[in-house]
Design an enzyme around this catalytic site. Structure first.
Site, mmCIF file in Angstrom:
data_model
loop_
_atom_site.group_PDB
_atom_site.id
_atom_site.type_symbol
_atom_site.label_atom_id
_atom_site.label_comp_id
_atom_site.label_asym_id
_atom_site.label_seq_id
_atom_site.Cartn_x
_atom_site.Cartn_y
_atom_site.Cartn_z
ATOM 1 N N ARG A 1 -29.237 14.597 16.471
ATOM 2 C CA ARG A 1 -30.236 15.446 15.777
ATOM 3 C C ARG A 1 -29.624 16.683 15.135
ATOM 4 N NH1 ARG A 1 -32.761 13.977 20.419
ATOM 5 N NH2 ARG A 1 -34.251 12.292 20.114
ATOM 6 N N LYS B 1 -28.044 19.706 0.124
ATOM 7 C CA LYS B 1 -28.560 18.339 -0.027
ATOM 8 C C LYS B 1 -27.486 17.352 0.406
ATOM 9 C CE LYS B 1 -31.830 18.564 -3.907
ATOM 10 N NZ LYS B 1 -32.049 18.041 -5.277
ATOM 11 N N GLU C 1 -20.592 21.200 -15.242
ATOM 12 C CA GLU C 1 -21.613 21.793 -14.372
ATOM 13 C C GLU C 1 -21.489 23.318 -14.353
ATOM 14 O OE1 GLU C 1 -24.050 19.997 -12.983
ATOM 15 O OE2 GLU C 1 -23.298 17.960 -12.627
ATOM 16 N N LYS D 1 -26.156 28.828 -8.058
ATOM 17 C CA LYS D 1 -26.817 27.748 -7.337
ATOM 18 C C LYS D 1 -27.434 28.295 -6.046
ATOM 19 C CE LYS D 1 -26.872 23.050 -5.819
ATOM 20 N NZ LYS D 1 -26.276 21.725 -5.738
ATOM 21 N N GLU E 1 -36.835 22.108 -3.466
ATOM 22 C CA GLU E 1 -37.121 21.690 -4.842
ATOM 23 C C GLU E 1 -38.605 21.465 -5.117
ATOM 24 O OE1 GLU E 1 -34.245 19.081 -6.506
ATOM 25 O OE2 GLU E 1 -35.358 18.789 -8.335
ATOM 26 N N ARG F 1 -35.850 25.073 -8.474
ATOM 27 C CA ARG F 1 -34.607 24.322 -8.276
ATOM 28 C C ARG F 1 -34.425 23.254 -9.354
ATOM 29 N NH1 ARG F 1 -31.737 22.578 -2.547
ATOM 30 N NH2 ARG F 1 -29.934 21.624 -3.502
ATOM 31 N N ASN G 1 -31.355 20.943 -13.102
ATOM 32 C CA ASN G 1 -31.242 19.640 -13.757
ATOM 33 C C ASN G 1 -31.135 19.734 -15.270
ATOM 34 O OD1 ASN G 1 -31.267 18.198 -11.375
ATOM 35 N ND2 ASN G 1 -33.506 18.146 -11.304
ATOM 36 N N HIS H 1 -29.726 16.912 -17.300
ATOM 37 C CA HIS H 1 -29.603 15.751 -16.409
ATOM 38 C C HIS H 1 -30.544 14.601 -16.764
ATOM 39 C CE1 HIS H 1 -26.906 18.230 -14.150
ATOM 40 N NE2 HIS H 1 -26.769 17.328 -13.204
ATOM 41 N N HIS I 1 -28.710 11.181 -16.918
ATOM 42 C CA HIS I 1 -29.043 10.022 -16.076
ATOM 43 C C HIS I 1 -29.320 8.793 -16.930
ATOM 44 C CE1 HIS I 1 -30.210 12.965 -12.643
ATOM 45 N NE2 HIS I 1 -28.944 12.591 -12.559
ATOM 46 N N HIS J 1 -20.333 11.318 -13.924
ATOM 47 C CA HIS J 1 -21.592 12.079 -13.938
ATOM 48 C C HIS J 1 -21.445 13.382 -14.734
ATOM 49 C CE1 HIS J 1 -25.236 14.087 -12.716
ATOM 50 N NE2 HIS J 1 -24.499 15.096 -12.259
HETATM 51 N N1 LIG Z 1 -25.497 17.086 -2.715
HETATM 52 C C1 LIG Z 1 -25.658 17.523 -3.942
HETATM 53 O O1 LIG Z 1 -26.361 18.506 -4.187
HETATM 54 C C2 LIG Z 1 -24.926 16.833 -5.049
HETATM 55 C C3 LIG Z 1 -24.835 17.446 -6.313
HETATM 56 C C4 LIG Z 1 -24.091 16.816 -7.292
HETATM 57 C C5 LIG Z 1 -23.466 15.597 -7.019
HETATM 58 N N2 LIG Z 1 -23.593 15.033 -5.793
HETATM 59 C C6 LIG Z 1 -22.926 13.760 -5.474
HETATM 60 O O2 LIG Z 1 -21.522 13.975 -5.559
HETATM 61 C C7 LIG Z 1 -20.888 12.731 -5.849
HETATM 62 C C8 LIG Z 1 -19.855 12.969 -6.906
HETATM 63 O O3 LIG Z 1 -18.906 13.889 -6.425
HETATM 64 P P1 LIG Z 1 -17.441 13.968 -7.044
HETATM 65 O O4 LIG Z 1 -17.532 14.071 -8.511
HETATM 66 O O5 LIG Z 1 -16.723 15.012 -6.299
HETATM 67 O O6 LIG Z 1 -16.864 12.500 -6.763
HETATM 68 P P2 LIG Z 1 -15.946 11.857 -5.605
HETATM 69 O O7 LIG Z 1 -16.233 12.425 -4.293
HETATM 70 O O8 LIG Z 1 -16.055 10.396 -5.778
HETATM 71 O O9 LIG Z 1 -14.492 12.322 -6.070
HETATM 72 C C9 LIG Z 1 -13.985 11.845 -7.294
HETATM 73 C C10 LIG Z 1 -12.620 11.194 -7.091
HETATM 74 O O10 LIG Z 1 -11.645 12.202 -6.937
HETATM 75 C C11 LIG Z 1 -10.847 11.960 -5.777
HETATM 76 N N3 LIG Z 1 -10.459 13.286 -5.302
HETATM 77 C C12 LIG Z 1 -11.190 14.179 -4.622
HETATM 78 N N4 LIG Z 1 -10.527 15.330 -4.480
HETATM 79 C C13 LIG Z 1 -9.331 15.160 -5.071
HETATM 80 C C14 LIG Z 1 -8.215 15.996 -5.288
HETATM 81 N N5 LIG Z 1 -8.205 17.264 -4.880
HETATM 82 N N6 LIG Z 1 -7.132 15.482 -5.944
HETATM 83 C C15 LIG Z 1 -7.148 14.192 -6.400
HETATM 84 N N7 LIG Z 1 -8.179 13.374 -6.255
HETATM 85 C C16 LIG Z 1 -9.266 13.855 -5.597
HETATM 86 C C17 LIG Z 1 -11.740 11.169 -4.861
HETATM 87 O O11 LIG Z 1 -10.971 10.390 -3.972
HETATM 88 C C18 LIG Z 1 -12.509 10.308 -5.861
HETATM 89 O O12 LIG Z 1 -11.769 9.176 -6.196
HETATM 90 C C19 LIG Z 1 -21.981 11.772 -6.251
HETATM 91 O O13 LIG Z 1 -22.206 10.857 -5.225
HETATM 92 C C20 LIG Z 1 -23.203 12.663 -6.442
HETATM 93 O O14 LIG Z 1 -24.417 11.998 -6.153
HETATM 94 C C21 LIG Z 1 -24.302 15.619 -4.811
HETATM 95 ZN ZN LIG Z 2 -25.058 17.128 -11.938
#
Ligand SMILES: NC(=O)c1ccc[n+]([C@@H]2O[C@H](COP(=O)([O-])OP(=O)(O)OC[C@H]3O[C@@H](n4cnc5c(N)ncnc54)[C@H](O)[C@@H]3O)[C@@H](O)[C@H]2O)c1
Ligand SMILES: [Zn+2]
Length: 371
Positions: free
Chosen positions: A126, A148, A190, A232, A242, A246, A250, A253, A257, A271
């Site tokens: 939990r 999130k 972003e 943020k 949200e 919040r 977007n 976005h 999307h 993305h």
């Molecule tokens: N929680 C939220 O509020 C929120 C907001 C935006 C996005 N997201 C989520 O985040 C995800 C995308 O995140 P991301 O863009 O970081 O992608 P990711 O975590 O897939 O990382 C991108 C790639 O970079 C590599 N990588 C990471 N750090 C590295 C480094 N320092 N050097 C070399 N390679 C590295 C990873 O292994 C991966 O292959 C999505 O799933 C999205 O839904 C969540």
């Molecule tokens: Zn985004």
């Protein structure tokens, strides 16, 4: 105890008991001290294979330096890891390692690891303490901030999740040195977004200093990340779950999307790359509706183009797609023509707002004009 060469910036997040986002180079070395200072003497580090190969040793050293005991769980990289199956395996592993309620899950990686490990920390026993150690620019300015967490479902992205605020976010800007250029640019989009939503000074600074940020110049990079986190954090503190404001986060976005959905999330368009294009389209639409001055869309286009982000449908392999198809991805399959859509639009740079009243015809024309 080792200290980073440059003292970190701290952005406070006033949610719940409150916590800090620490930003700067060399912070992995202080991880143990920061955890111990929060009463966390043991941790399980969750990371992916790519990041483990690059940065896990440095984090372990940092934890050892303050005597924080730890194990590591290394998962495959990529969006597919954000699944119920991986979540189940991770929870079993954390239980097998006997992680207790006063011990931390440390998420070392991009948004995929942050979202998955964060969700695991939210539901294990939990709720156990979570420390986010984001290693992509996108994670440092967006996904590790705001609480999130989620995994994906066959029915859609991020549909199963929880709000889980961390004890601490450690954004070591040094880790971005190994990030592929495309991933860096995707995160940068972003950053630009925050300026366009509510901070014209940030956008003007990015026009001057954006190239230094992208060249990973330490001060510029830390400032860009800190400004983004401040924005943020402010929006999220006002509207954690949200209900209203919040949604401003977007901006760009809805378009993004639609582009991502059409390309099927197969790596052709990241993305953040879609967001960069989406920001421009949101400004195009705002100008088309007579809301924003045309000079502002020129500035947005010039700046985004100067980074190398792709800003035409043809450049992202969508030159032949019908604009109606993209509109359909915006959740408006039924009444495409003559319908009205909810959008984040802008009255100018730094003046975004939410409207339920964007005419579908104008959205279509906006997409056509960027073919
Ligand atoms: N929680 C939220 O509020 C929120 C907001 C935006 C996005 N997201 C989520 O985040 C995800 C995308 O995140 P991301 O863009 O970081 O992608 P990711 O975590 O897939 O990382 C991108 C790639 O970079 C590599 N990588 C990471 N750090 C590295 C480094 N320092 N050097 C070399 N390679 C590295 C990873 O292994 C991966 O292959 C999505 O799933 C999205 O839904 C969540
Ligand atoms: Zn985004």
């Amino acid at each position: 105890m080792s200290r980073p060469a440059i003292s970190p910036l701290a952005v406070p997040v006033p949610i719940g008991a409150g916590y800090d986002i620490l930003i700067g180079p060399g912070l992995l070395a202080c991880a143990g001290a920061e955890l111990a200072a929060r009463g966390l003497q043991r941790a399980v580090v969750v990371t992916d294979e790519t990041v483990a190969g690059l940065w896990l040793a440095a984090l372990r050293q940092g934890l050892n330096a303050a005597g924080v005991r730890h194990e590591a769980v290394v998962l495959p990289p990529g969006e597919a890891t954000k699944s119920m199956a991986e979540l189940g395996r991770l929870l079993d592993r954390l239980l097998q390692l006997k992680l207790q309620r006063d011990e931390a899950v440390v998420a070392l990686g991009g948004g995929v690891i942050g979202d998955l490990a964060g969700f695991a920390a939210a539901v294990l026993r939990r709720g156990v303490p979570l420390v986010q150690v984001p290693t992509t620019l996108l994670a440092q300015v967006d996904s590790a901030v705001g609480g999130k967490t989620a995994v994906n479902s066959p029915y859609g992205k991020n549909l199963i999740g929880a709000f889980k605020q961390p004890e601490l976010v450690l954004a070591d800007t040094g880790t971005l040195a190994s990030l592929p250029r495309r991933e860096l640019l995707a995160g940068y989009a972003e950053v630009v977004k925050y300026g366009l939503i509510g901070d014209p000074d940030l956008f003007a600074w990015l026009e001057r200093a954006g190239q230094s940020v992208l060249a990973l110049q330490p001060d510029a990079l830390a400032r860009a990340i800190a400004e983004s986190c401040r924005h943020k954090a402010k929006v999220v503190a006002a509207d954690e779950q949200e209900h209203g404001e919040r949604a401003l986060l977007n901006l760009g976005h809805t378009f993004a999307h639609a582009l991502e959905a059409e390309l099927g999330y197969d790596g052709r368009l990241l993305h953040g790359e879609a967001v960069g294009f989406g920001l421009l389209l949101a400004f195009d639409l705002s100008v088309r509706l007579g809301l924003a001055p045309a000079a502002d869309v020129d500035r947005v286009e010039r700046h985004l183009a100067s980074t190398g982000l792709r800003l035409r449908l043809a450049d992202i392999e969508l030159g032949d797609v019908r604009a109606e198809r993209l509109l359909a991805h915006m959740g408006q399959d039924k009444k495409v023509r003559g319908g009205r859509l909810t959008f984040i639009l802008a009255r100018g740079i730094g003046r975004a707002f939410i409207t339920q009243d964007a005419p579908a015809e104008a959205v279509l024309a906006t997409l056509e004009a960027r073919r």
